[in-house]
Design a protein around this motif. Structure first.
Motif: not given
Length: 364
Positions: A334-353
């Motif tokens: 293995x020459x390269x490894x990567x990790x990414x996160x997607x399908x985002x949600x912002x924690x500070x607005x959980x109580x609202x849309x």
């Protein structure tokens, strides 16, 4: 009465990383230079100077190939903090003329100067001043494209590089697009361009001969975009904040990894970077993606989605490790490894849309 055309400028720095290195180190000036990669043939080129480009060296090219094309090429390690500092100054120059700035990366951005701060009125004059101020204050050159929409402005900025300034006005757009090769269309990659050519579609004129229905049938949703673009129609606004599609980190290693233990260790390190970036931007995601590039340059991705958003180190790294364990390596290093996160949600607005997350700051 129809609305007046917008005035859009696309600024693209010329060989940005390499130009900064040549500015700061006179011994590199006039010589073929690659930022990123290595003389041992490991890694890939991030940016090539124009002297190196004459030999066919390009961004994202493996170092091994760059050396074959240009044996005398000089490799230097990236200095991202220096590039970011230059990028901040460039954006300060932009902001003298407008607040409608859409950064695409450290070295390029769209500007809407329909109503500019200094009431200059002419987008060409503003582009000239920006280019001159960048040259005087940073000793770097930029190319600019000016038109009535983003798509055409971006293409225009690439026409007379380096240090170019190109205007494509409303009356010229359709004729310009008619003769433009399909591979020059922004958003058309090599695979799509090859597919188009296999269908006998070589220019914008060839695309324009097809109906919207035919283009959609052949290219899906992109067909609708092509239909408008070849007619000079691009209604996208310059967005001061753009939605972040994904956030991650990856690394190309100085030696190939061959054992799970080595890979786990690197995933831990990469995962820590990802978590720090998530915290900085107050983001959580539902999809973890693992990227693997092997020593033969083949590449795969694997992902896993969750019903609830995550952002903690253990969840992200354990998921990446589990995805790695499921991959049949076939004994390939293995020459390269990567990790990414997607399908985002912002924690500070959980109580609202949830609202759309803002773009990561690309001119930090």
């Amino acid at each position: 009465m129809p609305a007046a055309p917008r005035k859009i400028i696309h600024i693209d720095m010329d060989a940005f990383y390499a130009s900064v290195e040549q500015r700061d180190f006179p011994e590199y000036r006039g010589k073929p230079l690659a930022v990123g990669g290595s003389p041992t043939g490991r890694g890939v080129v991030a940016t090539a100077s124009y002297e190196a480009r004459k030999f066919g060296v390009r961004s994202a090219m493996p170092s091994r190939q760059a050396i074959q094309l240009c044996p005398q090429i000089i490799f230097v390690s990236p200095r991202f903090e220096v590039y970011k500092a230059a990028s901040r100054k460039i954006r300060e120059i932009f902001s003298r003329y407008t607040d409608l700035i859409e950064p695409l990366s450290l070295d390029e951005a769209y500007l809407d100067v329909t109503e500019d701060k200094l009431q200059i009125g002419s987008a060409m004059e503003i582009a000239k001043r920006i280019k001159q101020e960048i040259k005087e204050e940073l000793q770097l050159t930029a190319s600019a494209g000016v038109s009535v929409n983003k798509f055409v402005a971006k293409i225009a900025s690439d026409l007379n590089k380096p240090d170019g300034l190109t205007f494509i006005g409303p009356s010229k757009i359709e004729s310009f697009m008619h003769t433009l090769p399909v591979e020059k269309f922004h958003g058309v990659g090599k695979v799509t361009a090859d597919k188009m050519k296999a269908m006998g579609l070589f220019t914008g004129g060839d695309l324009k001969a097809l109906t919207e229905e035919e283009l959609t049938r052949r290219f899906g949703k992109s067909g609708q975009f092509f239909y408008k673009i070849v007619r000079g129609i691009d209604e996208r606004e310059v967005q001061t904040h753009r939605e972040t599609k994904s956030l991650g980190a990856e690394d190309t290693f100085t030696y190939d990894l061959t054992t799970p233990e080595e890979m786990y260790k690197e995933l831990d390190r990469i995962g820590e970077t990802v978590v720090n970036r998530l915290k900085k931007n107050q983001l959580q995601g539902r999809t973890v993606t693992l990227k693997i590039k092997f020593s033969d340059f083949t590449q795969i991705t694997r992902n896993q989605s969750f019903t609830k958003p995550i952002s903690d180190f253990d969840s992200i790294v354990e998921t990446a490790r589990a995805l790695l364990d499921k991959v049949d390596m076939n004994e390939k290093p293995v020459r390269l490894l990567g990790i990414s996160l997607s399908n985002f949600h912002e924690p500070e607005v959980r109580s609202r849309k949830p609202r759309d997350p803002e773009q990561l700051e690309l001119f930090p």
